[in-house]
Scaffold this active site. Structure first.
Site, PDB file in Angstrom:
ATOM      1  N   ARG A   1      -4.267   8.391  -9.960  1.00 53.41           N
ATOM      2  CA  ARG A   1      -5.514   8.588 -10.704  1.00 53.41           C
ATOM      3  C   ARG A   1      -6.718   8.916  -9.816  1.00 53.41           C
ATOM      4  O   ARG A   1      -7.778   9.266 -10.309  1.00 53.41           O
ATOM      5  CB  ARG A   1      -5.810   7.357 -11.572  1.00 53.41           C
ATOM      6  CG  ARG A   1      -5.000   7.363 -12.856  1.00 53.41           C
ATOM      7  CD  ARG A   1      -5.141   6.072 -13.625  1.00 53.41           C
ATOM      8  NE  ARG A   1      -4.341   4.996 -13.037  1.00 53.41           N
ATOM      9  CZ  ARG A   1      -4.417   3.726 -13.404  1.00 53.41           C
ATOM     10  NH1 ARG A   1      -5.258   3.347 -14.334  1.00 53.41           N
ATOM     11  NH2 ARG A   1      -3.641   2.809 -12.830  1.00 53.41           N
TER      12      ARG A   1
ATOM     13  N   ALA B   1     -47.092  22.292  20.275  1.00 51.44           N
ATOM     14  CA  ALA B   1     -46.527  22.781  19.016  1.00 51.44           C
ATOM     15  C   ALA B   1     -45.902  24.151  19.214  1.00 51.44           C
ATOM     16  O   ALA B   1     -46.429  24.993  19.930  1.00 51.44           O
ATOM     17  CB  ALA B   1     -47.617  22.860  17.959  1.00 51.44           C
TER      18      ALA B   1
ATOM     19  N   ARG C   1     -49.341  36.282  29.515  1.00 51.82           N
ATOM     20  CA  ARG C   1     -49.630  36.821  28.185  1.00 51.82           C
ATOM     21  C   ARG C   1     -50.577  38.000  28.339  1.00 51.82           C
ATOM     22  O   ARG C   1     -51.289  38.119  29.342  1.00 51.82           O
ATOM     23  CB  ARG C   1     -50.201  35.741  27.265  1.00 51.82           C
ATOM     24  CG  ARG C   1     -51.494  35.132  27.761  1.00 51.82           C
ATOM     25  CD  ARG C   1     -51.825  33.871  26.958  1.00 51.82           C
ATOM     26  NE  ARG C   1     -53.101  33.325  27.388  1.00 51.82           N
ATOM     27  CZ  ARG C   1     -53.433  32.047  27.324  1.00 51.82           C
ATOM     28  NH1 ARG C   1     -52.591  31.144  26.876  1.00 51.82           N
ATOM     29  NH2 ARG C   1     -54.622  31.649  27.704  1.00 51.82           N
TER      30      ARG C   1
ATOM     31  N   ALA D   1       0.827  -1.213   0.000  1.00 53.85           N
ATOM     32  CA  ALA D   1       0.000   0.000   0.000  1.00 53.85           C
ATOM     33  C   ALA D   1       0.856   1.257   0.000  1.00 53.85           C
ATOM     34  O   ALA D   1       0.493   2.260   0.587  1.00 53.85           O
ATOM     35  CB  ALA D   1      -0.924  -0.011   1.216  1.00 53.85           C
TER      36      ALA D   1
END
Ligand code: UD1
Ligand code: CA
Length: 468
Positions: free
Chosen positions: A19, A385, A445, A13
């Protein structure tokens, strides 16, 4: 087995792999999640090599570092500083080979599709003969570039001629050398000193030891069953082709072991899939991922280093990394589990929910549109959600803790660090900045004000304004 000669594999190796057109050494290019060289070393070990010596050269620091990490001291390396040919490469490896190694299995680092049983059979073939060398041969569809197998009048191998050294007649030979040999160690140690660089490339050819073996007792050979098994990778097109073959082999192995794997799924070599799991189309499973029995990973999901417990259901396009998903949990479609998400049994994570360093307790649910970062969510809690764990103040990350059975209404922001008590209730649209005690209701809120009959007046005014 113990009385049989030890087998040492030598893997060549050191070449550059020009290439590939890459800064990365060729043998480190990955297929199905592992570098090419990994498959060659694995095949050698599975074929019975008790020792592996890899010859490194180009990019050797990287190659050595990988081998050390992946195989520890089961693999040793030998340096070939200058690439003077395959024969020279083997001679660099020989000093690393233990004296008690009786047989040497010689392989190239760029052939990742080797079949270990075919190598083991070749080792067996040499053991049972009294010859010095056995080798594989192949009949590729196009022999251009390969060494040709020369045979004598009796059909016995007499040598190998490199393509560049072949006569026109020799180029017509269809049987070629895939570069896979088993040699008796004493023969090879001697033969390697006898080869000379008298060839077109002025290199020391390993292939020249074949002619020496032919004279010293003969060469055994086996024609490979499937040319692809010995395909050498030279460029990225061949790499892609080989990777497809590997993915097919991996999928088939899982199928034979009882999993359903659709043809377009891509499962890396390192992944574990238990029986009766279903891996749908276009799923990508990477790294240390493990899919439990009966789990379903639906289309388009991408999991990297994720443990999925038995019976979990990952709906389409679940993206998860370094996370754990518990038994029968339901995730997706379109969920994003970032690192250290820990989802317990029967929990639900729905569409457009992102988690990170967050634990979701047993049966807890976050079904839609949420960011849950750095959190600990108790069993049975419900996250509405649009909930956001505001975990980052621009400098540090802070944790959000949600007690068991708590209910967080939709569109709430939880400004961390903050704790919502057990069974507590956060009203829709609340920005929580202080801890909420167990069983309390948090509501923050603006009060709603209805102005009767005001809508038509407002519209008239706005319409008049827009005409100016
Ligand atoms: C070699 C064979 C050829 C065979 C072909 C199969 C020789 C002389 N020829 O040719 O008969 O058909 O493989 O693919 O052996 N390497 C080193 N150091 C070197 C040279 C090569 O480590 O100095 C390594 C390369 O990294 C590679 C392997 O040896 O992994 C093969 O070398 P390569 O240059 O590709 O040999 P080929 O010319 O293809
Ligand atoms: Ca080659």
């Amino acid at each position: 087995m113990s009385n049989e000669p030890r087998v040492t594999a030598i893997v060549l190796a050191a070449g550059q792999g020009t290439r590939m057109k890459s800064a990365l050494p060729k043998v480190l290019h990955p297929l199905a999640g592992r570098p090419m060289i990994h498959y060659v070393v694995d095949a050698a070990v599975q074929a019975g090599a008790s020792d592996v010596v890899v010859v490194t050269g180009h990019g050797r620091e990287l190659v050595e570092a990988y081998l050390e990490k992946a195989f520890g001291d089961r693999v040793r390396t030998a340096v070939q500083a200058e690439q003077l040919g395959t024969g020279h490469a083997v001679s660099m490896a020989l000093p690393q080979v233990r004296d008690d190694a009786g047989l040497l299995l010689l392989l190239c680092g760029d052939t990742p599709l080797l079949d270990a049983s075919e190598l083991a059979a070749l080792v067996g073939q040499l053991r049972e003969s009294d010859r010095p060398l056995a080798m594989l041969t192949v009949r590729p569809s196009d022999p251009t570039g390969y060494g040709r197998i020369l045979r004598d009048g009796n059909g016995l191998i007499s040598g190998i001629r490199e393509h560049k050294d072949c006569s026109l007649e020799e180029r017509a030979i269809a049987e070629t050398n895939p570069g896979v040999y088993v040699a008796r160690a004493p023969f090879l140690r001697d033969a390697i000193t006898r080869i000379r660089p008298d060839n077109a490339q002025r290199e020391l050819y390993l292939t020249d030891v074949v002619a020496l073996a032919a004279k010293a007792g003969g060469v055994s050979s086996t024609l490979v069953r499937e040319p692809m098994n010995v395909a050498g990778i030279n460029d990225r097109a061949q790499l892609a082709e080989a990777e497809d073959v590997l993915y097919r082999r991996i999928a088939d192995a899982h199928r034979r072991a009882g999993a359903t794997v659709r043809t377009s799924a891509r499962i890396d070599a390192s992944v574990i899939v238990e029986p009766d799991a279903t891996i749908e189309h276009h799923v990508v499973l990477r790294g240390q991922t493990r899919i439990g029995a009966g789990a379903t990973i639906d289309a388009g999901s991408v999991l990297t280093d994720v443990t999925v417990a038995a019976g979990a259901n990952l709906k389409p396009y679940t993206i998860a990394t370094s996370s754990r998903i518990g038994e029968k949990a339901q995730i997706g479609p379109f969920s994003h589990l970032r690192p250290d998400s820990d989802i317990d049994q029967d929990a639900h994570v729905g569409n457009f929910v992102e988690t990170k360093k967050t634990h979701l307790g047993k049966g807890a649910k976050a079904n839609h549109l949420a960011y849950l970062g750095d959190g600990d969510i108790g069993a049975g809690a419900n996250i509405g959600a649009g909930t956001i764990f505001c975990n980052y103040d621009g400098f540090k990350k802070h944790r959000t803790e949600i007690g068991e059975g708590a209910f967080v209404g939709s569109d709430s922001q939880l400004v961390a660090p903050v704790r919502i008590g057990k069974g507590a209730y956060v009203a829709t649209g609340t920005t929580v900045t202080r801890d909420v005690p167990d069983d309390a209701l948090a509501i923050a809120r603006v009060k709603q004000d209805n102005k009767e009959g005001y809508a038509s007046k407002l519209k008239a005014r706005l319409a008049a304004g827009s005409k100016k």
